[in-house]
Each structure stands twice: as structure tokens, then as C-alpha cells.
Motif scaffolding. Structure first.
Motif, PDB file in Angstrom:
ATOM      1  N   LEU A 106       0.853  -1.198   0.000  1.00 59.86           N
ATOM      2  CA  LEU A 106       0.000   0.000   0.000  1.00 59.86           C
ATOM      3  C   LEU A 106       0.886   1.244   0.000  1.00 59.86           C
ATOM      4  CD1 LEU A 106      -2.976   1.092   0.408  1.00 59.86           C
ATOM      5  CD2 LEU A 106      -2.427   1.207   2.844  1.00 59.86           C
ATOM      6  N   VAL A 107       0.554   2.198  -0.876  1.00 59.04           N
ATOM      7  CA  VAL A 107       1.285   3.470  -0.910  1.00 59.04           C
ATOM      8  C   VAL A 107       0.274   4.588  -0.695  1.00 59.04           C
ATOM      9  CG1 VAL A 107       2.727   4.995  -2.316  1.00 59.04           C
ATOM     10  CG2 VAL A 107       2.970   2.513  -2.547  1.00 59.04           C
ATOM     11  N   LEU A 108       0.580   5.499   0.228  1.00 57.17           N
ATOM     12  CA  LEU A 108      -0.318   6.627   0.513  1.00 57.17           C
ATOM     13  C   LEU A 108       0.440   7.923   0.260  1.00 57.17           C
ATOM     14  CD1 LEU A 108      -1.671   5.387   3.976  1.00 57.17           C
ATOM     15  CD2 LEU A 108      -2.861   5.241   1.786  1.00 57.17           C
ATOM     16  N   ALA A 109      -0.186   8.847  -0.458  1.00 56.26           N
ATOM     17  CA  ALA A 109       0.463  10.141  -0.705  1.00 56.26           C
ATOM     18  C   ALA A 109      -0.596  11.166  -1.081  1.00 56.26           C
ATOM     19  CB  ALA A 109       1.498  10.015  -1.819  1.00 56.26           C
ATOM     20  N   ILE A 110      -0.212  12.443  -0.962  1.00 55.21           N
ATOM     21  CA  ILE A 110      -1.122  13.519  -1.365  1.00 55.21           C
ATOM     22  C   ILE A 110      -1.096  13.606  -2.891  1.00 55.21           C
ATOM     23  CG2 ILE A 110      -1.577  16.000  -1.186  1.00 55.21           C
ATOM     24  CD1 ILE A 110      -0.191  15.804   1.623  1.00 55.21           C
ATOM     25  N   ASP A 111      -2.297  13.695  -3.461  1.00 53.41           N
ATOM     26  CA  ASP A 111      -2.427  13.647  -4.924  1.00 53.41           C
ATOM     27  C   ASP A 111      -1.800  14.884  -5.575  1.00 53.41           C
ATOM     28  OD1 ASP A 111      -3.090  12.553  -7.292  1.00 53.41           O
ATOM     29  OD2 ASP A 111      -5.239  12.996  -7.157  1.00 53.41           O
ATOM     30  N   ALA A 122     -11.324   4.083   1.634  1.00 53.48           N
ATOM     31  CA  ALA A 122     -11.954   4.132   2.958  1.00 53.48           C
ATOM     32  C   ALA A 122     -13.219   3.281   2.996  1.00 53.48           C
ATOM     33  CB  ALA A 122     -12.275   5.577   3.326  1.00 53.48           C
ATOM     34  N   GLN A 123     -13.918   3.183   1.842  1.00 48.40           N
ATOM     35  CA  GLN A 123     -15.213   2.478   1.844  1.00 48.40           C
ATOM     36  C   GLN A 123     -15.097   0.990   1.539  1.00 48.40           C
ATOM     37  OE1 GLN A 123     -17.336   4.848  -0.980  1.00 48.40           O
ATOM     38  NE2 GLN A 123     -17.446   6.582   0.436  1.00 48.40           N
ATOM     39  N   ALA A 176      -3.190  16.167   3.679  1.00 52.41           N
ATOM     40  CA  ALA A 176      -2.473  15.436   4.739  1.00 52.41           C
ATOM     41  C   ALA A 176      -3.433  14.895   5.797  1.00 52.41           C
ATOM     42  CB  ALA A 176      -1.441  16.354   5.390  1.00 52.41           C
ATOM     43  N   GLN A 177      -4.530  15.629   6.061  1.00 47.27           N
ATOM     44  CA  GLN A 177      -5.481  15.169   7.087  1.00 47.27           C
ATOM     45  C   GLN A 177      -6.125  13.846   6.656  1.00 47.27           C
ATOM     46  OE1 GLN A 177      -5.252  18.232   5.935  1.00 47.27           O
ATOM     47  NE2 GLN A 177      -4.871  19.486   7.741  1.00 47.27           N
ATOM     48  N   THR A 178      -6.472  13.756   5.387  1.00 47.70           N
ATOM     49  CA  THR A 178      -7.098  12.520   4.892  1.00 47.70           C
ATOM     50  C   THR A 178      -6.099  11.372   4.979  1.00 47.70           C
ATOM     51  OG1 THR A 178      -8.360  13.890   3.373  1.00 47.70           O
ATOM     52  CG2 THR A 178      -8.349  11.517   2.942  1.00 47.70           C
ATOM     53  N   LEU A 179      -4.851  11.666   4.584  1.00 49.25           N
ATOM     54  CA  LEU A 179      -3.814  10.629   4.664  1.00 49.25           C
ATOM     55  C   LEU A 179      -3.696  10.114   6.104  1.00 49.25           C
ATOM     56  CD1 LEU A 179      -0.354  10.808   2.945  1.00 49.25           C
ATOM     57  CD2 LEU A 179      -0.527  10.064   5.294  1.00 49.25           C
TER      58      LEU A 179
END
Ligand code: NAP
Length: 532
Positions: free
Chosen positions: A313-318, A393-394, A415-418
């Protein structure tokens, strides 16, 4: 050394029933590259032999756990030497059963030997005994104080399940076996059915070491099955006092439930499922998206992605920087040939996993490994997918491990969503941050969450490559493991197989030597809470 296909019950081989070799009581390993079955046939260990192995282990326990520390350390070193003495016979059998290249097998053998030697040092130092003394204070008022002395002893016989993806380092003489033997616990190992020949060879090396060090018969046994019968019988056996396991979430949870249902429940240390999130922070991404993408592709495809620490899994701001990362990773993956997976079952589960991602609404495929499907029957082709934070998330299915070289990039609006996504993740073995100095402020706000979600937090790297040492944690909250208080790699693993015992007012002559007056064993102890 010849492989017989028989279980090792203490110092003897289980009866090899020639009639049953032809029938339903036997199974063979399969070469995952050619699909060809390998000789010899392995007898499924009978319930009677599993029970006998456990009984022998229980009989061995009191003698084995009181072996002088020097003898126990020498035993661990002797196992290491006997495994090494197997030479190319071991390496070649392991290559045939796993499809893994020689360099990987030799590296894993070195790691296995290194682990055994590390535990020998731990045993010699004696700190693991946790010796504490609160001397009597007969004059204390208003009440005199009793004399209390504490040490740790082994839990008892341990069942160890060999893992499919580390045929040496997490298998018959792997980390769990080394830690349990170091703690003073006899081991009954269950070979993984994907590499029974490798398991028998290593099992015979341990059997030889038990003999050479004049230890009790039941110090070690090895059983075989390609179904769950022998494993269930082991976990249910009343002589077994703890379980070490690495494998699937389904398997680990089943063993936890079995152990909890016993009339005497026992601890199960299961390492199961982790997607090892990688967080790309904005300044690092802006500075070197392409380089991170290439390094990520290399980590994802290492060992055909069959590592519990694989970056799934990779998470980053679009934004454009994230797109540069995705393009770079996809391009690097496109040059990676598909390589053999360990078993038909693991390959099948991988194909189902990437199909699940491919057909999930809101998920796009961003990259694939090179098409080398003709190369071998069970080749795993890398796959990279991209989705948005609200979809991730869903969809609970997107949070599940796909064991193999597949990963999902989640585009977060901010960043808050991340942060919110990380907060809702299940327990992980590792979480990696890619950051530059200018990302420290954001990293600082994330760290408390990362500590709660993972056993290991790392920077500017990937979780693959688990160092064996004293400060390593290879564990984490459920479902990464069944018990986040522990580790399966590193010297701290010895603690999972120990429990404290306190001795109140025992005459010196009845105390274990390690707790006697004058410290005759010369081991580190604390007195009234301070080092003595
Ligand atoms: P597995 O199916 O969990 O099997 C591991 C061992 O546990 C085998 O010896 C198996 O016995 C035994 N076992 C499984 N379920 C059992 C049960 N209910 N009762 C008693 N024994 C049981 O794992 P695997 O064969 O290595 O691979 C299958 C999947 O596990 C992979 O596709 C992957 O998803 C996952 N996996 C994860 C990791 C990780 O580190 N996260 C590592 C390896 C595998 P039998 O095979 O004889 O039935």
C-alpha cells in the motif's frame, strides 16, 4: 544425506509404511518451476506419532531447561554447524522445492545460522533469565519482609509451524525454533508441506546436534502433513505449551481459536497478514519521485513479492509529483520478468487477489510486470493499482493483503485525509515514511499513529530486509500478529517462550544455582531493583 520421507520422533525416524507410500497417507513436494513431483514420498505423521513426539518433549523438558547455559549455547552452535555441514545437498533440495535462486537460499542459510549463533550468545550472557532478588528483611517494621528471588523458565514444549516463504530462516531451524530452544523449551516442528525435503534435512541436522550434545531424546521432533491433521493434533496436545506460526491469516486465526478452546489455553505467536503501508511525504516526493518509484518497484518484486513485509500500500497527497512516482514505478515494473511463486496455492491466491483489485469499482490498473507467462507454471507477474482515498476508505477488501508482487497507490486530497486513513488501518508489521528535512513537521504529527499501528516504523526505505539483531521488532498489532507484545525476529523473541517464577524463602541449597547467595553462576542480577 538421504531424505527418507519419515517424521523424526526424538532420536528415531517414524515407521515408514511402504504400503501407505503408494496410497493416500503420503504426499510429495512439487518443483514450482517445472510442476514435477519430487521424490521421495513423505508419510503424513500419524496421530500416535504426533502424540509420542509431544510426550517425549514433555519428558525432556525438565532436563533440557536445566542444562548449563554453556551447554545450551553450544547446542545452538552445533545445530548451526550441522546445518552448514549439509552443504549443497540442502541448497539444491531447497532450490528444487521453492524455485528460489541459489543466492537467496545461501543468504537465507547464513541468516539461519546467524540467528542460532545470536541466540547462543544471548544464552551465555544470561540476561534473559531476568534474575531479581529482594533479600529478606527480618527487622523490617511493621512487618518483616520475606526473601523473594525471581528467574524466568521456559514455557514448556513449543509447536513450531514452518513458513512457506522462508524455507530456512522461518522454518524448522528458524527464528521460532532457535528462540524456543534458547529459552529452554523442547520443540516439535511441523514441516511446511511445500518444502518437506528441506525440512527433513534440517531436522536431521538438529537431531544430530541433540545427539552430539548428549541432550534428552525429546528435545526436538519433526512431523509432516500436507493437510491440517498433524498441526491440529499438535496444538491440541496437552503437553504443548506455546505455538509459533508464520503464514496466512486464516491459518493463524484457526490456530489461535484452537489454542483458546483447550482446557488449558496456550499462547499462539502467529505472524499473519500485513500490507506494510509506505507514506510518501510531499517534499520527498517533489525532490525524487522517480527514484522512489524505481526503488519501490525493486522492493515490491523482490522474491516475487513473497515477503510478509512487502509494500502492498502506498499513501500520498495527490498531484503531479505522485503521478511522477506512479509513472516511474509502472515503467520499472514493466521491465521486471514474472518469476516463480512458491506453490500453486500461493500463485492461485495471488491471481485471485489481483483480480479482486482489478475489478473493484474506482480502482485502476497503473502498471504490470513484463509478460513472461510462458516462463513457468506458477510465475507471479507484478501489478500496480491506483485508487482514491474515499474509495479505499469504503472498500474493506482493498485493505486485505495480496501475497505477492502487487500494490495499491491511494491518492489522498490532503495530509489530514492521509492521516485519517492510517488511523483506520489494521495492525501492520511495518510502516515506511519517505521524507526530507522539510517533511519533519508532518512526520512528527503522524508518528504517534504509526507507533500504534505498526511494530516497526522506518524512514526512506522499505520493510523488506528484516535485520536480525537486538533492537529489531518483527511483530505488530493484529492481524500483523496475534500478539503485538512480541517479535519473531531478533533476540527479544526469546521472551515469548519464557515465564517468571518467584521463589519465596527457599533455603539456599534448594534454590536454582543462578539465584543462590554469592552468585556462583556469575550472571547479571538485580538486588532490590538495582544492578548487583
Ligand atoms: P498457511 O496456509 O497459513 O499454512 C502455513 C502452515 O500452517 C502449514 O503448515 C499449514 O498446514 C498450517 N495450517 C494452516 N491452517 C491450519 C489450520 N487451520 N490448522 C492447522 N494447521 C494449519 O500458509 P502458506 O501455505 O504459507 O500460504 C498460504 C497463504 O498464506 C499465502 O497465499 C499468503 O496469503 C499467506 N502467507 C502470509 C505470510 C506472511 O508472512 N504474511 C507468509 C506466508 C504465507 P498444511 O499446509 O499442511 O495444511
Amino acid at each position: 544425506m538421504e531424505i527418507s520421507g519419515s517424521a523424526l520422533i526424538g532420536q528415531r525416524s517414524a515407521q515408514h509404511d511402504e504400503h501407505n507410500v503408494m496410497g493416500s497417507s503420503a504426499f510429495r513436494a512439487v518443483n514450482p518451476v517445472t510442476g514435477a513431483p519430487l521424490e521421495p514420498a513423505f508419510m503424513r505423521t500419524s496421530a500416535q506419532d504426533v502424540a509420542l513426539a509431544c510426550e517425549l518433549a514433555a519428558k525432556a523438558f525438565d532436563t533440557y531447561r536445566e542444562t548449563p547455559l554453556e551447554q545450551r549455547a553450544a547446542f545452538l552452535e552445533r545445530i548451526a554447524a550441522c546445518v552448514l555441514n549439509l552443504g549443497d545437498t540442502l541448497v539444491e533440495r531447497c532450490m528444487a522445492e521453492t524455485g528460489l535462486p541459489r543466492a537467496r537460499i545461501e543468504g537465507e542459510r547464513a541468516r539461519t545460522i546467524g540467528q542460532l549463533k545470536m541466540f547462543a550468545d544471548v544464552v551465555r550472557r544470561g540476561e534473559f533469565l531476568g534474575l531479581r532478588i529482594d533479600p529478606a528483611q527480618p527487622q523490617r517494621t511493621p512487618a518483616p519482609r520475606v526473601d523473594l528471588r525471581l528467574r524466568h523458565i521456559g514455557l514448556g514444549p513449543v509447536a513450531v509451524f514452518g513458513a512457506s516463504n522462508f524455507p530456512l530462516a522461518f522454518s524448522v531451524a528458524g527464528g521460532d525454533t532457535a528462540a524456543a530452544l534458547a529459552a529452554g523449551c523442547p520443540v516439535v516442528a511441523k514441516a511446511h508441506p511445500a518444502h518437506p525435503g528441506t525440512s527433513e534435512l534440517v531436522g536431521r541436522a538438529i537431531q544430530q546436534a541433540v545427539h552430539d550434545c548428549a541432550l534428552p531424546d525429546g528435545t526436538f521432533s519433526l512431523v509432516f502433513d500436507d493437510s491440517i491433521g498433524a498441526g491440529v493434533a499438535l496444538v491440541e496436545n496437552p503437553h504443548i505449551k506455546a505455538v509459533g506460526f508464520t503464514g496466512s491469516r486464516t491459518g493463524g486465526v484457526a490456530l489461535m481459536q484452537l489454542a483458546a478452546r483447550r482446557s488449558e489455553p496456550i499462547p499462539v505467536y502467529a505472524e499473519m497478514s500485513s500490507i506494510n503501508p509506505v507514506l510518501l511525504l510531499p517534499h520527498a516526493l517533489a525532490a525524487r519521485a522517480e527514484a522512489i518509484g524505481q526503488a519501490f518497484a525493486a522492493a515490491l518484486t523482490l522474491g516475487t513479492g513473497q515477503f510478509c513485509t512487502n509494500p502492498g500500500l502506498v499513501l500520498a497527497i495527490d498531484g503531479p509529483d505522485l503521478q511522477r512516482f506512479v509513472d516511474s514505478a509502472a515503467a520499472a515494473l514493466g521491465t521486471q520478468p514474472a518469476t516463480p511463486m512458491l506453490t500453486a496455492g500461493i500463485h492461485g491466491a495471488y491471481l485471485r487477489g489481483i483480480e479482486r483489485l482489478r475489478t473493484q469499482p474506482g480502482v485502476e490498473q497503473a502498471g504490470m510486470g513484463a509478460d513472461s507467462s510462458g516462463a513457468c507454471a506458477h510465475a507471479g507477474r507484478a501489478a500496480l493499482f491506483v485508487t482514491r482515498a474515499e474509495v479505499f476508505a469504503q472498500q474493506a477488501a482493498l485493505h486485505e493483503e495480496v501475497f505477492g508482487p502487487a500494490s495499491l497507490v491511494v491518492r489522498c486530497p490532503d495530509a489530514q485525509t492521509l492521516h485519517a486513513i492510517v488511523e483506520r488501518l489494521e495492525g501492520q508489521l511495518t510502516i515506511a515514511l519517505h521524507l526530507d528535512d522539510a517533511d519533519h513537521a508532518l512526520a512528527r504529527t503522524l508518528l504517534p499513529t504509526l507507533e500504534r499501528r505498526a511494530g516497526r516504523v522506518l524512514v526512506n526505505g522499505f520493510g523488506t530486509g528484516v535485520e536480525v539483531g537486538h533492537a529489531m521488532v518483527h511483530g505488530g498489532p493484529f492481524p500483523a500478529t496475534s500478539d503485538g507484545r512480541s517479535t519473531s525476529v531478533g533476540s527479544l523473541a526469546i521472551t515469548r517462550f519464557l515465564r517468571p517464577v518467584s521463589y519465596q524463602d527457599l533455603p539456599d541449597a534448594l534454590l536454582p544455582e543462578t539465584l543462590r547467595a554469592g552468585n556462583p553462576a556469575g550472571l547479571p542480577r538485580s538486588v532490590d531493583g538495582a544492578p548487583a
